[in-house]
Design a protein around this motif. Structure first.
Motif, PDB file in Angstrom:
ATOM      1  N   GLN A  11       0.833  -1.212   0.000  1.00 13.23           N
ATOM      2  CA  GLN A  11       0.000   0.000   0.000  1.00 13.23           C
ATOM      3  C   GLN A  11       0.867   1.261   0.000  1.00 13.23           C
ATOM      4  O   GLN A  11       0.593   2.201  -0.730  1.00 13.23           O
ATOM      5  CB  GLN A  11      -0.944  -0.008   1.208  1.00 13.23           C
ATOM      6  CG  GLN A  11      -1.882   1.179   1.253  1.00 13.23           C
ATOM      7  CD  GLN A  11      -2.911   1.178   0.136  1.00 13.23           C
ATOM      8  OE1 GLN A  11      -3.304   0.140  -0.374  1.00 13.23           O
ATOM      9  NE2 GLN A  11      -3.355   2.360  -0.258  1.00 13.23           N
ATOM     10  N   SER A  12       1.930   1.267   0.810  1.00 12.75           N
ATOM     11  CA  SER A  12       2.803   2.443   0.881  1.00 12.75           C
ATOM     12  C   SER A  12       3.492   2.712  -0.464  1.00 12.75           C
ATOM     13  O   SER A  12       3.692   3.870  -0.838  1.00 12.75           O
ATOM     14  CB  SER A  12       3.844   2.273   1.988  1.00 12.75           C
ATOM     15  OG  SER A  12       4.657   1.144   1.741  1.00 12.75           O
ATOM     16  N   GLN A  13       3.837   1.654  -1.196  1.00  7.52           N
ATOM     17  CA  GLN A  13       4.443   1.828  -2.517  1.00  7.52           C
ATOM     18  C   GLN A  13       3.447   2.456  -3.483  1.00  7.52           C
ATOM     19  O   GLN A  13       3.805   3.326  -4.275  1.00  7.52           O
ATOM     20  CB  GLN A  13       4.920   0.486  -3.076  1.00  7.52           C
ATOM     21  CG  GLN A  13       6.130  -0.082  -2.373  1.00  7.52           C
ATOM     22  CD  GLN A  13       6.460  -1.474  -2.873  1.00  7.52           C
ATOM     23  OE1 GLN A  13       5.613  -2.374  -2.854  1.00  7.52           O
ATOM     24  NE2 GLN A  13       7.691  -1.655  -3.329  1.00  7.52           N
ATOM     25  N   VAL A  15       0.855   4.388  -2.730  1.00  4.51           N
ATOM     26  CA  VAL A  15       0.628   5.783  -2.339  1.00  4.51           C
ATOM     27  C   VAL A  15       1.765   6.660  -2.850  1.00  4.51           C
ATOM     28  O   VAL A  15       1.538   7.717  -3.433  1.00  4.51           O
ATOM     29  CB  VAL A  15       0.465   5.905  -0.804  1.00  4.51           C
ATOM     30  CG1 VAL A  15       0.516   7.356  -0.359  1.00  4.51           C
ATOM     31  CG2 VAL A  15      -0.829   5.241  -0.346  1.00  4.51           C
ATOM     32  N   GLU A  16       3.006   6.199  -2.657  1.00  4.78           N
ATOM     33  CA  GLU A  16       4.159   6.969  -3.121  1.00  4.78           C
ATOM     34  C   GLU A  16       4.182   7.066  -4.643  1.00  4.78           C
ATOM     35  O   GLU A  16       4.390   8.143  -5.208  1.00  4.78           O
ATOM     36  CB  GLU A  16       5.447   6.327  -2.621  1.00  4.78           C
ATOM     37  CG  GLU A  16       6.689   7.097  -3.023  1.00  4.78           C
ATOM     38  CD  GLU A  16       7.981   6.465  -2.524  1.00  4.78           C
ATOM     39  OE1 GLU A  16       9.052   6.874  -3.017  1.00  4.78           O
ATOM     40  OE2 GLU A  16       7.929   5.568  -1.665  1.00  4.78           O
ATOM     41  N   PHE A  17       3.953   5.940  -5.331  1.00  7.62           N
ATOM     42  CA  PHE A  17       4.006   5.917  -6.791  1.00  7.62           C
ATOM     43  C   PHE A  17       2.949   6.841  -7.394  1.00  7.62           C
ATOM     44  O   PHE A  17       3.254   7.690  -8.221  1.00  7.62           O
ATOM     45  CB  PHE A  17       3.821   4.480  -7.291  1.00  7.62           C
ATOM     46  CG  PHE A  17       3.965   4.341  -8.783  1.00  7.62           C
ATOM     47  CD1 PHE A  17       5.219   4.166  -9.343  1.00  7.62           C
ATOM     48  CD2 PHE A  17       2.862   4.394  -9.619  1.00  7.62           C
ATOM     49  CE1 PHE A  17       5.364   4.040 -10.722  1.00  7.62           C
ATOM     50  CE2 PHE A  17       3.004   4.264 -10.989  1.00  7.62           C
ATOM     51  CZ  PHE A  17       4.256   4.091 -11.547  1.00  7.62           C
ATOM     52  N   GLY A  19       1.307   9.153  -5.953  1.00  8.85           N
ATOM     53  CA  GLY A  19       1.377  10.505  -5.418  1.00  8.85           C
ATOM     54  C   GLY A  19       2.466  11.349  -6.057  1.00  8.85           C
ATOM     55  O   GLY A  19       2.592  12.536  -5.760  1.00  8.85           O
ATOM     56  N   ALA A  20       3.244  10.738  -6.938  1.00  5.38           N
ATOM     57  CA  ALA A  20       4.319  11.476  -7.618  1.00  5.38           C
ATOM     58  C   ALA A  20       3.714  12.543  -8.530  1.00  5.38           C
ATOM     59  O   ALA A  20       2.585  12.408  -9.006  1.00  5.38           O
ATOM     60  CB  ALA A  20       5.176  10.507  -8.438  1.00  5.38           C
ATOM     61  N   LYS A 105      -2.863   4.952 -13.771  1.00  2.00           N
ATOM     62  CA  LYS A 105      -3.654   4.709 -12.561  1.00  2.00           C
ATOM     63  C   LYS A 105      -5.078   4.305 -12.919  1.00  2.00           C
ATOM     64  O   LYS A 105      -5.628   3.368 -12.337  1.00  2.00           O
ATOM     65  CB  LYS A 105      -3.668   5.955 -11.681  1.00  2.00           C
ATOM     66  CG  LYS A 105      -4.425   5.761 -10.383  1.00  2.00           C
ATOM     67  CD  LYS A 105      -4.362   7.004  -9.515  1.00  2.00           C
ATOM     68  CE  LYS A 105      -5.090   6.788  -8.200  1.00  2.00           C
ATOM     69  NZ  LYS A 105      -5.038   7.992  -7.354  1.00  2.00           N
TER      70      LYS A 105
END
Length: 138
Positions: A11-13, A15-17, A19-20, A105
């Motif tokens: 999940q954190s990956q 969000v980071e991906f 969110g770029a 996305k």
């Protein structure tokens, strides 16, 4: 350098991906490692290799990529390693071009993608997805 193949991002990956910042078209480098035998949850198609199960996904996802204005730029079998060292080589490499992060996305979260994900999951032992963008880079 630690290398860890995975089938789905944490999940954190995600969000980071996602969110770029949006910076236009990009090419996703996919380093693929197949299961020896396909592993469908219901036990169906156990005669298929992981590569064959993934090919079902690959054909369908190629159409999704093209539908959003992208394209599969390359796919091929890994045949050797000249430089560096990894515990185990990947089986295949695919390069997919996407018009934008937003388009990627939308595809990744679409019902059409959800409908074909089981082939990807059945066929892959793991993979790396590396987002790249055009530019000199060095």
């Amino acid at each position: 350098m630690k290398v860890l193949n995975a089938v789905f991002p944490e999940q954190s990956q995600m969000v980071e991906f996602f969110g770029a910042p949006e910076d236009g078209p990009f090419v996703m480098v996919n380093l693929l490692k197949f299961r020896e035998k396909a592993q469908y949850p219901d036990g169906s198609d156990s005669h298929l290799s992981g590569k064959e199960a993934y090919a079902r996904y690959g054909e369908a996802v190629g159409k999704l990529v093209e539908g959003l204005g992208g394209r599969i730029r390359y796919n091929g079998v890994v045949t050797g390693l000249l430089l560096g060292e990894v515990e185990e080589l990947w089986d295949a490499v695919a390069l997919a071009e996407y018009p934008s992060l937003a388009a990627f996305k939308a595809m990744a979260l679409s019902p059409e993608m959800h409908a074909i994900e089981h082939h990807r999951k059945a066929g892959l032992a793991g993979q790396l997805n590396i987002r790249t963008r055009p530019g000199p880079g060095f």
